[in-house]
Design an enzyme around this catalytic site. Structure first.
Site, short mmCIF file in Angstrom:
data_model
loop_
_atom_site.label_atom_id
_atom_site.label_comp_id
_atom_site.label_asym_id
_atom_site.label_seq_id
_atom_site.Cartn_x
_atom_site.Cartn_y
_atom_site.Cartn_z
N GLU A 1 0.86 -1.18 0.00
CA GLU A 1 0.00 0.00 0.00
C GLU A 1 0.90 1.23 0.00
OE1 GLU A 1 -2.80 0.46 3.15
OE2 GLU A 1 -3.53 -1.58 3.00
N ASP B 1 -5.76 8.58 10.39
CA ASP B 1 -4.43 8.08 10.70
C ASP B 1 -4.09 8.27 12.17
OD1 ASP B 1 -4.09 7.44 8.07
OD2 ASP B 1 -3.03 9.27 7.56
#
Length: 271
Positions: free
Chosen positions: A56, A67
Site C-alpha cells: 500500500e 491516521d
C-alpha cells in the site's frame, strides 16, 4: 442476500494462490516521502523483497482524519519535505519493476485535485493494481467507479464494525480486489491486542460475498499476523512498519517484514 462482483479483479491472482496455500496475504503500508522520497521508495521495494504480497503506497495528506499518531507524524514530515502525488506514482513504478504489486491508499481530496480520470490513467500506467479510499463512500464515488472501469483498476472501500447491513452490502458490491475491514473503531495504530470485532466483521462480509477481506488497524507482531491470518484473507500492517523504518531504517524494516511474512505462513504450517 449475496453480492456478486461485476468484473474480474486485478488482485485475484494474488489472493487465490494464498487461499490455495491456506494463508493470508501480507499487505504492507508505507507513506511516500518518509523519511524522504528516495528512502521511501527503497523501503517499499524492501517490503517486496522481504515477503509483502501487496504494498500500500500512501499519498501524504494535510488532514489525515483516520491516521494514528505514527502515520500522521510520518506524513507530516513527508509533506514538509515537499512530497508530491507524482512521487507516489514513481514509487508504484519502482514496486512494479521489483516484481511487486502496488495499490495506492489516499484520501479523496488529492485525487480530485489531480483529476480523477487522470489519476486512474497514470496509476494504471505506473503498474498500479488499484486504490484504497478511506474517506470515500460508494454513494459519492461515481467518478471513481467509472474511471476504475475504464482503466482496469481495483477499488477498495472500507467497512467497519458499525456498518449497517445495508451499508455493508452497498460497500461490498462497489468494491473490487478486496474489502478493507477496519478492525477497531477510530484511528489506525499498532496495538498490543487485536480487536475482537474483526472476526465478526469478516464473517458478515463472507455471508454476502466471496470477495477477499483484508483486516488492518493494529498489527505489529508475528503472533498478531498469524492470529488475523487465521480468519482474514489479508493482514494489513501500517504503523508498525512506519515505526520500524523511522527507528531502525531499512534493516529494521526488512526484519519486521520477514517476521510478519512468517506470521501469515505460521497458520498454514499449523493447520
Amino acid at each position: 442476500m449475496t453480492v456478486k462482483q461485476s468484473q474480474a479483479s486485478r488482485l485475484s491472482p494474488i489472493f487465490e494462490p494464498c487461499r490455495d496455500d491456506d494463508r493470508a496475504a501480507l499487505i504492507g503500508y508505507l507513506p511516500t516521502g518518509y523519511p524522504d522520497v528516495p528512502t521511501s521508495v527503497q523501503a517499499m521495494v524492501a517490503l517486496v523483497e522481504s515477503g509483502c504480497d501487496i504494498v500500500e503506497v500512501g499519498v501524504p495528506y494535510s488532514d489525515p482524519g483516520m491516521d494514528g499518531p505514527t502515520i500522521a507524524r510520518a506524513t507530516e514530515a513527508a509533506l514538509h519535505g515537499g512530497v508530491r502525488v507524482r512521487d507516489t506514482l514513481a514509487a508504484v513504478e519502482a514496486i512494479s519493476a521489483a516484481g511487486g504489486r502496488a495499490v495506492v491508499m489516499t484520501y479523496w481530496n488529492p485525487v480530485l485535485r489531480y483529476g480523477v480520470d487522470a489519476f486512474a490513467r497514470d496509476l494504471a500506467a505506473a503498474g498500479g493494481y488499484g486504490l484504497i479510499t478511506p474517506d470515500l463512500i460508494p454513494d459519492e464515488a461515481g467518478q471513481w467507479l467509472a474511471a476504475s472501469e475504464r482503466h482496469g483498476l481495483d477499488r477498495i472501500f472500507l467497512v467497519a464494525p458499525s456498518s449497517t447491513p445495508q451499508r455493508l452490502a452497498l460497500t461490498v458490491e462497489a468494491s473490487r480486489g478486496f474489502v478493507y475491514a477496519a478492525s477497531t473503531m477510530g484511528v489506525t495504530g499498532a496495538r498490543d491486542a487485536v480487536s475482537h470485532a474483526a472476526p465478526e466483521l469478516v464473517s458478515r462480509v463472507r455471508e454476502i460475498s466471496d470477495i477477499p477481506v483484508g483486516v488492518g488497524l493494529g498489527v505489529r507482531s508475528r503472533e498478531q499476523a498469524a492470529q488475523i491470518g487465521g480468519y482474514a484473507d489479508g493482514v494489513i500492517v501500517g504503523s508498525a512498519l512506519v515505526s520500524a523504518l523511522g527507528d531502525g531504517g531499512l534493516t529494521a524494516l526488512r526484519a519486521l517484514t520477514e517476521e510478519l511474512a512468517a506470521g501469515v505462513r505460521q497458520r498454514a504450517a499449523a493447520s
